[in-house]
Every structure is written in C-alpha cells, then in structure tokens.
Design a protein around this motif. Structure first.
Motif, PDB file in Angstrom:
ATOM      1  N   VAL A  16       0.835  -1.206   0.000  1.00 31.52           N
ATOM      2  CA  VAL A  16       0.000   0.000   0.000  1.00 31.52           C
ATOM      3  C   VAL A  16       0.866   1.250   0.000  1.00 31.52           C
ATOM      4  O   VAL A  16       0.639   2.184  -0.768  1.00 31.52           O
ATOM      5  N   ALA A  17       1.888   1.263   0.860  1.00 33.20           N
ATOM      6  CA  ALA A  17       2.789   2.411   0.904  1.00 33.20           C
ATOM      7  C   ALA A  17       3.556   2.553  -0.400  1.00 33.20           C
ATOM      8  O   ALA A  17       3.812   3.668  -0.864  1.00 33.20           O
ATOM      9  N   GLY A  18       3.934   1.423  -1.005  1.00 35.58           N
ATOM     10  CA  GLY A  18       4.646   1.489  -2.282  1.00 35.58           C
ATOM     11  C   GLY A  18       3.793   2.102  -3.371  1.00 35.58           C
ATOM     12  O   GLY A  18       4.267   2.922  -4.175  1.00 35.58           O
ATOM     13  N   PHE A  19       2.505   1.716  -3.413  1.00 32.78           N
ATOM     14  CA  PHE A  19       1.595   2.295  -4.408  1.00 32.78           C
ATOM     15  C   PHE A  19       1.389   3.781  -4.132  1.00 32.78           C
ATOM     16  O   PHE A  19       1.406   4.609  -5.060  1.00 32.78           O
ATOM     17  N   ALA A  20       1.210   4.137  -2.853  1.00 30.39           N
ATOM     18  CA  ALA A  20       1.036   5.543  -2.494  1.00 30.39           C
ATOM     19  C   ALA A  20       2.272   6.355  -2.843  1.00 30.39           C
ATOM     20  O   ALA A  20       2.178   7.514  -3.252  1.00 30.39           O
ATOM     21  N   ARG A  21       3.447   5.756  -2.668  1.00 29.33           N
ATOM     22  CA  ARG A  21       4.687   6.458  -3.012  1.00 29.33           C
ATOM     23  C   ARG A  21       4.726   6.793  -4.496  1.00 29.33           C
ATOM     24  O   ARG A  21       5.144   7.881  -4.883  1.00 29.33           O
ATOM     25  N   ARG A  22       4.263   5.869  -5.334  1.00 34.37           N
ATOM     26  CA  ARG A  22       4.231   6.138  -6.771  1.00 34.37           C
ATOM     27  C   ARG A  22       3.256   7.278  -7.091  1.00 34.37           C
ATOM     28  O   ARG A  22       3.537   8.118  -7.944  1.00 34.37           O
ATOM     29  N   LEU A  23       2.109   7.292  -6.420  1.00 33.95           N
ATOM     30  CA  LEU A  23       1.167   8.396  -6.616  1.00 33.95           C
ATOM     31  C   LEU A  23       1.806   9.715  -6.203  1.00 33.95           C
ATOM     32  O   LEU A  23       1.682  10.735  -6.899  1.00 33.95           O
ATOM     33  N   TRP A  24       2.479   9.700  -5.068  1.00 38.14           N
ATOM     34  CA  TRP A  24       3.126  10.909  -4.549  1.00 38.14           C
ATOM     35  C   TRP A  24       4.195  11.399  -5.525  1.00 38.14           C
ATOM     36  O   TRP A  24       4.309  12.605  -5.797  1.00 38.14           O
ATOM     37  N   GLU A  25       5.000  10.479  -6.074  1.00 34.83           N
ATOM     38  CA  GLU A  25       6.043  10.858  -7.030  1.00 34.83           C
ATOM     39  C   GLU A  25       5.440  11.391  -8.327  1.00 34.83           C
ATOM     40  O   GLU A  25       5.979  12.313  -8.939  1.00 34.83           O
ATOM     41  N   LEU A  26       4.306  10.801  -8.751  1.00 36.24           N
ATOM     42  CA  LEU A  26       3.615  11.303  -9.935  1.00 36.24           C
ATOM     43  C   LEU A  26       3.155  12.737  -9.716  1.00 36.24           C
ATOM     44  O   LEU A  26       3.301  13.597 -10.599  1.00 36.24           O
ATOM     45  N   LYS A  27       2.605  13.004  -8.548  1.00 38.16           N
ATOM     46  CA  LYS A  27       2.138  14.355  -8.232  1.00 38.16           C
ATOM     47  C   LYS A  27       3.299  15.351  -8.254  1.00 38.16           C
ATOM     48  O   LYS A  27       3.168  16.464  -8.756  1.00 38.16           O
ATOM     49  N   ARG A  28       4.434  14.957  -7.710  1.00 37.08           N
ATOM     50  CA  ARG A  28       5.608  15.826  -7.734  1.00 37.08           C
ATOM     51  C   ARG A  28       6.073  16.078  -9.167  1.00 37.08           C
ATOM     52  O   ARG A  28       6.410  17.204  -9.535  1.00 37.08           O
ATOM     53  N   ALA A  29       6.079  15.023  -9.997  1.00 37.99           N
ATOM     54  CA  ALA A  29       6.519  15.161 -11.386  1.00 37.99           C
ATOM     55  C   ALA A  29       5.604  16.078 -12.183  1.00 37.99           C
ATOM     56  O   ALA A  29       6.037  16.726 -13.146  1.00 37.99           O
ATOM     57  N   ALA A  30       4.334  16.147 -11.783  1.00 32.87           N
ATOM     58  CA  ALA A  30       3.360  16.999 -12.481  1.00 32.87           C
ATOM     59  C   ALA A  30       3.330  18.421 -11.934  1.00 32.87           C
ATOM     60  O   ALA A  30       2.416  19.187 -12.243  1.00 32.87           O
ATOM     61  N   GLY A  31       4.315  18.785 -11.120  1.00 29.20           N
ATOM     62  CA  GLY A  31       4.378  20.142 -10.596  1.00 29.20           C
ATOM     63  C   GLY A  31       3.811  20.296  -9.205  1.00 29.20           C
ATOM     64  O   GLY A  31       3.673  21.415  -8.715  1.00 29.20           O
ATOM     65  N   ASP A  32       3.448  19.189  -8.558  1.00 35.83           N
ATOM     66  CA  ASP A  32       2.915  19.188  -7.196  1.00 35.83           C
ATOM     67  C   ASP A  32       1.710  20.119  -7.042  1.00 35.83           C
ATOM     68  O   ASP A  32       1.680  20.991  -6.167  1.00 35.83           O
ATOM     69  N   PRO A  33       0.667  19.936  -7.882  1.00 35.14           N
ATOM     70  CA  PRO A  33      -0.530  20.778  -7.725  1.00 35.14           C
ATOM     71  C   PRO A  33      -1.258  20.428  -6.438  1.00 35.14           C
ATOM     72  O   PRO A  33      -1.137  19.315  -5.919  1.00 35.14           O
ATOM     73  N   SER A  34      -2.027  21.363  -5.925  1.00 35.28           N
ATOM     74  CA  SER A  34      -2.827  21.085  -4.726  1.00 35.28           C
ATOM     75  C   SER A  34      -3.963  20.134  -5.091  1.00 35.28           C
ATOM     76  O   SER A  34      -4.349  19.998  -6.256  1.00 35.28           O
ATOM     77  N   TYR A  35      -4.515  19.476  -4.075  1.00 32.49           N
ATOM     78  CA  TYR A  35      -5.634  18.578  -4.333  1.00 32.49           C
ATOM     79  C   TYR A  35      -6.872  19.362  -4.772  1.00 32.49           C
ATOM     80  O   TYR A  35      -7.684  18.863  -5.556  1.00 32.49           O
ATOM     81  N   ASP A  36      -7.019  20.585  -4.284  1.00 26.39           N
ATOM     82  CA  ASP A  36      -8.110  21.438  -4.773  1.00 26.39           C
ATOM     83  C   ASP A  36      -7.960  21.684  -6.265  1.00 26.39           C
ATOM     84  O   ASP A  36      -8.938  21.632  -7.024  1.00 26.39           O
ATOM     85  N   ARG A  37      -6.728  21.957  -6.685  1.00 27.76           N
ATOM     86  CA  ARG A  37      -6.505  22.232  -8.100  1.00 27.76           C
ATOM     87  C   ARG A  37      -6.735  20.975  -8.947  1.00 27.76           C
ATOM     88  O   ARG A  37      -7.306  21.050 -10.038  1.00 27.76           O
ATOM     89  N   MET A  38      -6.290  19.831  -8.451  1.00 31.19           N
ATOM     90  CA  MET A  38      -6.522  18.581  -9.183  1.00 31.19           C
ATOM     91  C   MET A  38      -8.009  18.349  -9.407  1.00 31.19           C
ATOM     92  O   MET A  38      -8.420  17.864 -10.460  1.00 31.19           O
ATOM     93  N   ARG A  39      -8.803  18.721  -8.410  1.00 29.31           N
ATOM     94  CA  ARG A  39     -10.243  18.475  -8.495  1.00 29.31           C
ATOM     95  C   ARG A  39     -10.967  19.562  -9.277  1.00 29.31           C
ATOM     96  O   ARG A  39     -11.734  19.271 -10.200  1.00 29.31           O
ATOM     97  N   ASP A  40     -10.722  20.825  -8.917  1.00 30.79           N
ATOM     98  CA  ASP A  40     -11.515  21.916  -9.474  1.00 30.79           C
ATOM     99  C   ASP A  40     -11.047  22.363 -10.847  1.00 30.79           C
ATOM    100  O   ASP A  40     -11.861  22.781 -11.672  1.00 30.79           O
ATOM    101  N   GLU A  41      -9.745  22.295 -11.106  1.00 27.88           N
ATOM    102  CA  GLU A  41      -9.216  22.775 -12.385  1.00 27.88           C
ATOM    103  C   GLU A  41      -8.890  21.637 -13.347  1.00 27.88           C
ATOM    104  O   GLU A  41      -9.202  21.706 -14.531  1.00 27.88           O
ATOM    105  N   TYR A  42      -8.262  20.588 -12.833  1.00 28.55           N
ATOM    106  CA  TYR A  42      -7.862  19.497 -13.718  1.00 28.55           C
ATOM    107  C   TYR A  42      -8.992  18.512 -13.954  1.00 28.55           C
ATOM    108  O   TYR A  42      -8.925  17.697 -14.855  1.00 28.55           O
ATOM    109  N   GLY A  43     -10.027  18.546 -13.100  1.00 25.96           N
ATOM    110  CA  GLY A  43     -11.217  17.736 -13.359  1.00 25.96           C
ATOM    111  C   GLY A  43     -11.227  16.357 -12.746  1.00 25.96           C
ATOM    112  O   GLY A  43     -11.952  15.476 -13.223  1.00 25.96           O
ATOM    113  N   ALA A  44     -10.455  16.121 -11.674  1.00 25.39           N
ATOM    114  CA  ALA A  44     -10.500  14.814 -11.007  1.00 25.39           C
ATOM    115  C   ALA A  44     -11.872  14.603 -10.381  1.00 25.39           C
ATOM    116  O   ALA A  44     -12.344  15.444  -9.624  1.00 25.39           O
TER     117      ALA A  44
END
Length: 304
Positions: A58-86
C-alpha cells in the motif's frame, strides 16, 4: 556581500502499525518522513516526503502516486479536483497518497488520469493499463494473507470504536455540507452548464510556435437561470517550456435556459516547441466563480 542564512531543517521519520496485533499475520507498519523547514523566524512549515516505499504494497503504491504528483508540478488537491477535473473528493485524493489504506481503483484512476494523462501528456489507454496493473499488484499483495480471527473482547471494543468513529464522521459531514463553499457566493438555484463540443482546435492539436489561433467551445445552458453578464476567466495553466498567452477573461454572450452558446478566446502560442494547457471557469463581472463544483473547461495544444 551578505550571505543569506540557510533555512533550518529537521527530518523526522514516522511509523504506524496497522492491521492485526504486532507479531500476528497481517500486521504491517507504515513509515513516512516529514521535514520541518523554518520559512521565516517564528514560523515553521512541514513539507511531506511521502510514504516510505519499503513499508509494504500500500505504501509502495502511495509512493508512486506521490512521485507522480511531484513530477506533475505538485498541484494542490483542490486544483486537481476543481481545475484538472478529477472526479474524486479532495480528502480521497489526499488519502490515496498517504498510504494508510489502498484507495479504490476509481479514486486511483482519477488521481492518475488528471496528472499522468492530463498534465504530463501520457496516452490515456497506456496510462490506464500501466496503473491498473500497479493497483492490482498492490491489492493482491495486500489480500494474500488472511487475518486471524479477532477475539470476542476485541470485537466488542472494535464495535464501540466503530460506533464512535461513525458519529464523528456524521458530525463532520453535517459541518462540511452546512458550511458555505469557501468565500464564494452560493450558485443560484437551478444554475447549470453543459459542455457540448470543441468547435475549433481540438485537444492535442499542433500549432506553430509563436502563432496566434482562436479556440472556441460550445456550451448549453442546462439550468433554469439565464446567463447575463458572465465571463470565462482563466483559472489555471501549465506549459513546457512556456505557457500560452490569453486574456484573463472573455465574455459569455447572453444565453437563455436551454440555449446553446459559443465562447471564443484568442491564444498566442509560446515561442518554443513544447505544450501548453489553460483552464477556464465561469464567473460574474466581479470575478466570483459561479459554478464552483462544475469541472473547468480547457484547451490543450502541442507547440511545434
């Protein structure tokens, strides 16, 4: 010459046991690190370093998500939802990258889709295939060992704790849904917008570096409130190596309920090859977002 003081940092490692009791099958420990950074005298900020990858599937999968977020510029979760459309809540997106429990595939995919495909430009089918495999491996590793039966006394304790947690969650939900959404005024009852089509420059179109083009969308007033004095305002953007130039807002023609309307914006492409994407939200003439829970509309182009 004055040499600026380096910020004082302190790295801390945290861990928590989850699952069954220590020493029993199914018990695991999740570890993560944080770093305290003194941003200015008298105030400290905490920068999360993400789950430790060696703390289990579980931590390994979460780490990959965290690294993906960093690679994408570390947007806030609000921005991922409201602007990017998650299509997932802020709390669900945040929990997915903490590694305390495996998120559902639906939440995982919304996290990945808007970053790996939306921000980083990966092929959506390939991204889905890769990350579905990662998620299934984490799920299978997590469910490989069946937990031992819980003693009766532990069951009673767990039942009492579960009841207390449920009461807290209900109270939290009442608070969240009763509170106003940020500082924005509430949307008029019956106000709704429906995206119809990209009329010009479909997403992924190639445009020449330094060129100017006009992007046009078509919308339908899907509510019972007429649109008068409205605008599309630039709500966010990213690009590499440069961003597309646009006005900060463009007018939305007056639109009665049920009618279709086209809105256009003139765009100047960056001078260097790359890509750019700009997000837009509907607002009034004071800049107040009118449909905060509606996904942002955007355009995305490749610059050649």
């Amino acid at each position: 010459m004055i040499t600026p003081e380096r910020p004082v940092t302190t790295t801390r490692r945290h861990s928590i046991g989850v699952g069954t009791a220590p020493g029993r099958p199914g018990h695991r420990v999740i570890s993560w690190e944080t770093m305290d950074v003194e941003r200015r005298p008298g105030r400290r900020g905490r920068v999360a370093r993400g789950p430790a990858e060696d703390s289990g599937p579980v931590a390994g999968f979460a780490r990959r998500l965290w690294e993906l977020k960093r690679a994408a510029g570390d947007p806030s979760y609000d921005r991922m939802r409201d602007e990017y459309g998650a299509l997932a809540s802020k709390s669900a997106l945040s929990a997915a990258a903490r590694g305390e429990r495996l998120p559902s595939w639906e939440t995982s995919w919304e996290f990945v889709r808007v970053l790996a495909a939306g921000v980083l430009g990966g092929d959506e089918d390939e991204v889905r295939h890769e990350w579905r495999g990662e998620w299934e491996r984490a799920r299978d590793a997590l469910t490989g060992a069946a937990p031992e039966p819980v003693p009766e006394r532990s069951r009673r304790t767990a039942f009492v704790l579960a009841g207390a947690v449920a009461l807290v969650l209900v109270a939290a939900l009442v608070f969240v849904f009763a509170a106003p959404f940020g500082s924005e005024p509430a949307a008029p009852v019956g106000d709704a917008s429906e995206f119809v089509a990209d009329v010009t420059v479909p997403d992924g179109s190639e445009v020449a570096a330094g060129s100017t083009f006009v992007k046009t969308w078509e919308f339908r007033n899907a509510g019972t409130v007429g649109w008068v004095g409205r605008y599309l305002v630039r709500a966010g953007s990213f690009g590499n190596p440069g961003e597309c130039g646009t006005p900060e807002r463009v007018p939305v023609p007056q639109t009665a309920p049920g009618e279709h309307v086209r809105v256009s914006v003139e765009v100047r492409a960056p001078d260097s090859p790359g890509h750019c994407q700009v997000y837009w939200k509907m607002a009034d003439d004071q800049g107040h977002i009118l449909l905060p829970n509606t996904r942002a509309v955007f355009f995305s182009v490749r610059v050649i």
